[in-house]
Design an enzyme around this catalytic site. Structure first.
Site, mmCIF file in Angstrom:
data_model
loop_
_atom_site.group_PDB
_atom_site.id
_atom_site.type_symbol
_atom_site.label_atom_id
_atom_site.label_comp_id
_atom_site.label_asym_id
_atom_site.label_seq_id
_atom_site.Cartn_x
_atom_site.Cartn_y
_atom_site.Cartn_z
ATOM 1 C CB CYS A 9 -34.143 -97.870 -56.171
ATOM 2 S SG CYS A 9 -32.604 -98.792 -56.101
ATOM 3 C CG HIS A 68 -29.124 -96.543 -55.979
ATOM 4 N ND1 HIS A 68 -28.370 -96.010 -54.965
ATOM 5 C CD2 HIS A 68 -29.245 -97.863 -55.687
ATOM 6 C CE1 HIS A 68 -28.051 -96.958 -54.105
ATOM 7 N NE2 HIS A 68 -28.575 -98.092 -54.516
ATOM 8 C CG HIS A 72 -24.420 -100.467 -55.303
ATOM 9 N ND1 HIS A 72 -24.687 -101.796 -55.031
ATOM 10 C CD2 HIS A 72 -25.558 -99.809 -54.992
ATOM 11 C CE1 HIS A 72 -25.916 -101.928 -54.584
ATOM 12 N NE2 HIS A 72 -26.481 -100.745 -54.555
ATOM 13 C CD GLU A 113 -13.546 -74.249 -61.718
ATOM 14 O OE1 GLU A 113 -13.114 -73.547 -60.771
ATOM 15 O OE2 GLU A 113 -14.219 -73.772 -62.641
ATOM 16 C CG HIS A 154 -26.650 -98.931 -50.195
ATOM 17 N ND1 HIS A 154 -27.933 -99.170 -49.760
ATOM 18 C CD2 HIS A 154 -26.700 -99.123 -51.531
ATOM 19 C CE1 HIS A 154 -28.712 -99.490 -50.783
ATOM 20 N NE2 HIS A 154 -27.990 -99.458 -51.871
#
Lengths: 265, 265, 265, 265
Positions: free
Chosen positions: A112, A130, A132, A160, A217
């Protein structure tokens, strides 16, 4: 917290575990090398980073701290953290060569990394997460059923929780209840680092967004501070889960609701 | 626990972190300044206060303790707590000006404050909890599908958990298994403090209710004690979740069941 | 562990907090007065005892230890535990009068008490657990849709988890994978103690069952040991949840599957 | 860690608790006798090993450490662990007779033992995990609806989490995003040890698989290391849960997606 380090940067693979350990040693629980493991342990309980998927990164001035690839997220230690120098990275002629100040030998660098760097350099983010999350993946799958062209964006309004998101990097304040939250969706690639150009394009098309969904992903979420990245990631996962529940009950994500006017001053 | 404080009340914004710290320092885990953080940490694990949404407040005699806005609920500390004096607030000519005895500089006051105060002053509550629970939001969305006029109230009967609710502030004892629990639903407003008049109207229309649902937003639940507010909040969220599961299986929330008579004395 | 106590038994209401404290004080975590709070705290995280619903009781020889009514289950302390003598209870001419050796003043006795006693006296159980699990309630609601006469029993077969249940109090060993687990369903009553006669009738009709479902209320599960009650309660809740998921996917609870024969010796 | 022990191996049933305690005593949290209880406690929170179902085993050279049958998985202690010698087991003429170096008297040996041994001897695994996860069971039930012949394999592709799986024992690297993950499904048998031949056949038919689903029962997952077994088990449960959610939304598990080519070098 730390100025650009004078320690020589080295490509990943050359570093032993003893290089620059001081970069990840601190008694302060808010130090990135301590914060990333504690955040990842919390994310693991939320189902965001199971089976070594997902990750997190924190930028402090010139230094970028990154969770390694392939580690069990709830067991991460400060000693597992990779450290990168943005300045040294910018000097490198080879875009894909990472200049790590610290590169633990027992792991591999996170794939990443270029995506985290995109958030830091193009959006002035200090933290990128990140996940999943199932809910993120399911939202992209539901969007697929709405046909090509309609599956490039997740939109929801009149909830909201939308107020949990900033209006954008150059814009003060947060979104409102009636505003439409728009999160771009990009296609997944076979190799994670190949996502970078598509993530950057999505950032260009959506200058006010704090997240990008990756089909089948997961999601990348960032913020100017760790607090903002983490709380926006939570609010987004809340909205993804709500969206899936709404879909199961055939409730639309976009509605037209007249704002209510208070009668009192 | 504490009598009205003689410390001067100040509008939010003027207070530094050093003002009246003694109001939030105690070794007693039941002290509101300790109890609010521990309750909020528990609520965070239940998914009620994700992404800084939701909040809680405890009234002890004249003093009102409130969780701040924008804090990660599972990380809250006693030092983050706002303290308000009801007496000083009543004296203030400007209804929207809050007279804080303690106003931590690093946060903003909770926008739920006037709603919490409504529960304390109109229902003699000692604790008010605000959640963004998915189940509460989904119940309001399901009610929307039942058409205008039918969406102003959540009703369920013939579920044992209904016994978790008191009959009302002037009425002793709890609701029974066969009783119908009715929770009013009010429209959400763009600004949270504008909900106040609608919450107060709902309290007038439903004098025996301990909660008000806010469409597409969440729920406010209160009680004469912290125990009652917290347990009623749990029972209500249980019923919201059950209602959504029942809807998914096409099971009606209102049924007619003949009470069973025991044959033994 | 403890023989019948010589301490005088007293009806609930007369006891102060200082009566027979020794009955609930022990360093042994397996002592019922310590085990009930730790079990209830665990059950609270599972969603079985929210909003003060549900409860648990352990019998040790003549003494019966019971969680009180109205307590937050995850906050229970040994000092909150009621203690009853079975022998003294048997001597009492008034069936509804409970002879407590210990009766904490700040709470009320559990309304589940006569149901727990039924499991102890009629099934020789040492532990009885009562939950308000969503899954138990939903199973009873799904059974209602199968028409009167078909809603008096929960049946499931051909699921491995069925092996978690004993064959019955006079029968050694556990149920098999292909066996049909049958749990009777009784109607809920307005007052919990009125369930007792119906629970006892269900026990008569289902001598091998370790549990009874109560419509729209929850379930009572018992076992000869705490281990057996707790693990059977878990296995049952697992099957209830599976049954609801199967119903959502239109999968039948009862199937015909030919046993597979191993080819090796 | 430990070479083949010279301590005499004994059939289960002859050993008292004092035999070879040193095999399960260590200060190292990574020692199998410490790691199995901590893993099982974690698995219990995930709903994989409720009601004493499921189990885990770790092989260290010649020694095999196994969680006992019938224990509450979140309460397991190192002293509860069975230890087996692979060499002594191989010498035994009776295939079903287990040669335990350590056999705690208070429990029974795990019925999963021959299945764990199959993973260790045929796939060179160091760790094998068995779960009764709802998601695994539901996947096998959904497959049943696809008719005989179509229910012998779980297939899914084009999901990022697939990258969590190795390509196979003789093949380096992991599966890719576009690859199809295939997990064989075998029929459940009345007695767990009778699964062994079917598990071994499935291993033969699927030499690259790291798991076998057992219909209406659960799943066995293994790996060359504890890390690999545990993370693959997580990734698989993630995919099972995703598959059930996809089925509820009528989304297919197998799709055709053209790989995206990056435009940059």
């Amino acid at each position: 917290m730390a100025p650009p380090s004078d320690a020589p940067a080295q490509p990943a693979g050359d570093a032993s575990d003893n290089t620059n350990d001081h970069l990840v040693q601190s008694d302060n629980p808010e130090h990135p090398a301590n914060l990333i493991p504690s955040l990842c342990a919390k994310f693991w309980t939320l189902g965001w980073v199971t089976g070594t998927g997902g990750g997190a990164s924190i930028r402090d001035d010139d230094l970028v701290y990154i969770a390694p690839s392939g580690v069990q997220k709830e067991l991460m230690k400060p000693a597992d953290i990779y450290v990168l120098s943005l300045a040294a990275q910018a000097k490198s002629l080879d875009r894909r060569s990472r200049m790590y100040l610290r590169s633990p030998a027992r792991y591999k660098p996170s794939q990443c990394t270029p995506l985290f760097l995109a958030a830091f350099t193009k959006r002035n983010a200090s933290c990128c997460i990140h996940t999943h999350s199932h809910w993120a993946v399911l939202v992209t799958l539901i969007l697929e059923t709405q046909g090509p062209g309609n599956d490039r964006e997740f939109r929801i309004n009149n909830i909201e929780q939308i107020k949990g998101f900033g209006r954008g990097f150059d814009r003060p304040g947060n979104l409102g209840y009636h505003d439409t939250l728009r999160i771009p969706v990009i296609e997944n690639t076979a190799h994670e680092e190949d996502l970078t150009e598509f993530l950057e394009e999505a950032m260009e098309r959506y200058p006010d967004a704090y997240a990008v969904l990756v089909r089948r992903h997961g999601v990348y979420v960032w913020g100017e501070t760790v607090h903002k990245a983490k709380t926006q990631c939570e609010s987004l996962d809340y909205l993804f889960q709500l969206a899936v529940e709404m879909k199961r009950l055939d409730l639309p994500w976009i509605t037209k609701i007249e704002p209510v006017k208070p009668t009192r001053a």
